[in-house]
Design an enzyme around this catalytic site. Structure first.
Site, mmCIF file in Angstrom:
data_model
loop_
_atom_site.group_PDB
_atom_site.id
_atom_site.type_symbol
_atom_site.label_atom_id
_atom_site.label_comp_id
_atom_site.label_asym_id
_atom_site.label_seq_id
_atom_site.Cartn_x
_atom_site.Cartn_y
_atom_site.Cartn_z
ATOM 1 N N LYS A 96 0.856 -1.191 0.000
ATOM 2 C CA LYS A 96 0.000 0.000 0.000
ATOM 3 C C LYS A 96 0.887 1.234 0.000
ATOM 4 O O LYS A 96 1.661 1.452 0.933
ATOM 5 C CB LYS A 96 -0.911 0.005 1.242
ATOM 6 C CG LYS A 96 -1.609 1.355 1.508
ATOM 7 C CD LYS A 96 -2.498 1.331 2.759
ATOM 8 C CE LYS A 96 -3.037 2.733 3.092
ATOM 9 N NZ LYS A 96 -3.867 2.769 4.308
ATOM 10 N N LYS A 127 -9.932 13.171 7.894
ATOM 11 C CA LYS A 127 -9.429 12.837 9.224
ATOM 12 C C LYS A 127 -9.374 14.093 10.086
ATOM 13 O O LYS A 127 -9.205 15.199 9.561
ATOM 14 C CB LYS A 127 -7.995 12.277 9.104
ATOM 15 C CG LYS A 127 -7.898 10.888 8.529
ATOM 16 C CD LYS A 127 -6.441 10.433 8.494
ATOM 17 C CE LYS A 127 -6.303 9.037 7.914
ATOM 18 N NZ LYS A 127 -6.948 7.976 8.721
ATOM 19 N N ARG A 172 -7.366 -0.451 1.176
ATOM 20 C CA ARG A 172 -7.872 -1.710 0.623
ATOM 21 C C ARG A 172 -8.265 -1.553 -0.827
ATOM 22 O O ARG A 172 -8.221 -2.517 -1.600
ATOM 23 C CB ARG A 172 -9.045 -2.201 1.501
ATOM 24 C CG ARG A 172 -10.217 -1.281 1.525
ATOM 25 C CD ARG A 172 -11.150 -1.536 2.720
ATOM 26 N NE ARG A 172 -10.585 -1.054 3.986
ATOM 27 C CZ ARG A 172 -11.156 -1.204 5.170
ATOM 28 N NH1 ARG A 172 -12.318 -1.823 5.273
ATOM 29 N NH2 ARG A 172 -10.572 -0.741 6.261
#
Ligand code: BES
Ligand code: MN
Ligand code: ZN
Length: 496
Positions: A261, A273, A347
């Site tokens: 990643k 965030k 992901r």
């Protein structure tokens, strides 16, 4: 700095480090210096109450007849002085020398007979650990000198097995190069290291004999990588996929694959965030960093194996063009994904990178590494990376490789229940699960991108391991370089 190995007597300048054994007193090296200094070492040890317990040390300054700064380093009992203890000794000596203005460090090794390891291997590991611990990321500090910005110009390991130690050390130097590359990548700020400049760093590895290929957005669009591209679409930086290929094994042999990643910065995207500690998300490319460093190590030591490393490189930004919660994207596999949280982006990047590596290289085994979830920190803190796989033997092999190099893995569950958790009412899956077991639902998501009957697959969640908040035996705080030694050791044990 590459350590040298020598049989010569210890120098009378710089910092000299000697091991001292708990309950067994001075070994040959310390006893020699003690004698040369007219007993200065034993007087200093006595005055300091120093008896050689692990992780303790005592300085001897200004003694006559020996170096002006000798460090006695406690290494525990001689019968337990193994490779791990050797690393602790080398690292501690290096750390001590870095706190001085001295540029040269000599480490003395005893010819121990009690341990089950050859003296040459002990000496090599001592030099290796001294080098690993000497790493610094000072390139952006324009002021300061001496111990404010320390460096070691010379590290010499003195012992009887010098010639053999030098030969044993050769591979370790390539591994240290790989670890340093990963630490550099992890430490770089995101205005310097973004997908294109990261891919450029991969390209530089061609000098080691790696074949490097970089795909841009147009090529990835053609391949249908809607999951990876969706993450990067809010960034002005173009997304990239870099492939590094090492063909050191037999021609017909299918490769093993490492997939990383590489989120060069993770703001969370539209699911933004909170500001506190967001700077940490510069190292959200830690998985890609580990894969890149491991490929450098494997190529650097000319491993007799076929290995392909793939890194998905993106920047996750909020923007008018960014993907929204609720968007549905189509991955390269053809499976559709409902994006319910744009901060669950790793992901999505891995989904397409994993599919690509299977289609193109038909690997027998795949390990992916990712700073994937905050939840893994809740479970395992900074001691263990989470290991997810449904293959028992693969799990055992990876755990064994990690244990051997001090990069520990802890197996985590990956059940049907976790897979049920990512069902979407309108697409093939959603990109988040419910409130609990976030690391396992993330792993269940990745598993959907592993072809049935194809490669064995393992996922390592390294969110708690990529960055060090405090110094360790072999690393200063900052980028850890986690994963390089593990992957290299795995290749050495199970692919060569
Ligand atoms: N990069 C983060 C995970 C992370 C957190 C790495 C802390 C290192 C330190 C990842 O992209 C992320 O944001 N994960 C979310 C997933 C959630 C939205 C399902 C998380 O863990 O909160
Ligand atoms: Mn995120
Ligand atoms: Zn992330």
């Amino acid at each position: 700095m590459t350590p040298t190995f020598s049989r010569a007597a210890p120098p009378k300048s710089g910092v000299v480090a000697v091991p001292v054994y708990q309950d067994a007193g001075f070994g040959e090296a310390a006893a020699g210096l003690d004698q040369a200094s007219g007993g200065a070492l034993s007087r200093a040890a006595k005055a300091a109450g120093f008896v050689g317990k692990p992780a303790t040390q005592a300085d001897v300054f200004g003694a006559e007849g020996i170096a002006p700064h000798v460090v006695l380093i406690g290494v525990g009992k001689p019968e337990t002085f193994d490779l791990k203890a050797a690393e602790a000794f080398g690292g501690a000596a290096s750390a001590r020398a870095l706190k001085t203005d001295q540029k040269a460090l000599a480490l003395l090794v005893d010819d121990l007979e009690a341990v089950d390891v050859e003296p040459a291997d002990l000496a090599a590991r001592i030099g290796f650990a001294a080098r690993l611990r000497s790493y610094r990321f000072d390139k952006y500090r324009t002021t300061g000198e001496g111990s404010e910005k320390p460096s070691l110009a010379k590290v010499a390991v003195h012992g009887a097995a010098a010639t053999a130690a030098k030969a044993r050390y050769a591979d370790l130097d390539a591994i240290a190069d790989g670890v340093f590359l990963t630490r550099d990548l992890v430490s770089e700020p995101a205005n310097v290291l973004y997908p294109e400049s990261f891919a450029e760093r991969c390209r530089e590895l061609e000098s080691l004999g790696l074949e490097v290929e970089v795909l841009g957005e147009a090529q990835m669009k053609k391949l249908g990588m809607g999951a990876l591209l969706g993450v990067g679409q809010g960034s002005v930086r173009e997304s990239k996929l870099a492939v590094m290929k090492w063909s050191g094994g037999k021609k017909a042999q299918k490769p093993i694959a490492f997939v990383g990643k590489g989120v060069c910065f993770d703001t969370g995207g539209i699911s933004l965030k909170p500001p506190a500690n967001m700077e940490d998300m510069k190292w959200d490319m830690g998985g890609a960093g580990a894969v890149t460093g491991a490929m450098a190590a494997i190529a650097g030591r000319k491993a007799k194996a076929n290995v392909v490393g793939v890194v998905g490189l993106v920047e996750n930004m909020p923007d008018g063009a960014a993907q929204r919660p609720g968007d549905v994207v189509t991955s390269m596999s053809g499976q559709t994904i409902e994006i319910l949280n744009t901060d669950a982006e790793g992901r999505l990047v891995l989904a397409d990178a994993l599919w690509y590596v299977q289609e193109k290289y038909k690997p027998t085994r795949i390990v992916d590494l990712a700073t994937l979830t905050g939840a893994i920190l809740v479970s395992l803190a900074h001691e263990y990376a989470g290991l997810f796989t449904n293959d028992e033997e693969f799990a055992e092999d990876l755990i064994a490789a990690g244990a051997a190099v001090g990069e520990k893995l802890w197996r985590m569950p990956l059940d049907k229940s976790h897979d049920d958790d990512i069902k979407s009412p309108i697409a093939d899956m959603k990109n988040i699960g419910g409130r609990w077991a976030g690391s396992s639902t993330a792993a269940a998501f990745l598993k959907r991108f592993i072809k049935d009957g194809g490669a064995e697959w393992a996922h390592l969640d390294i969110a708690g391991m990529a960055w060090l908040d405090k110094d360790t035996a072999t690393a200063p705080k900052g980028g850890a370089g986690f994963g390089v030694r593990l992957l290299d050791e795995y290749v050495r044990r199970f692919a060569e």
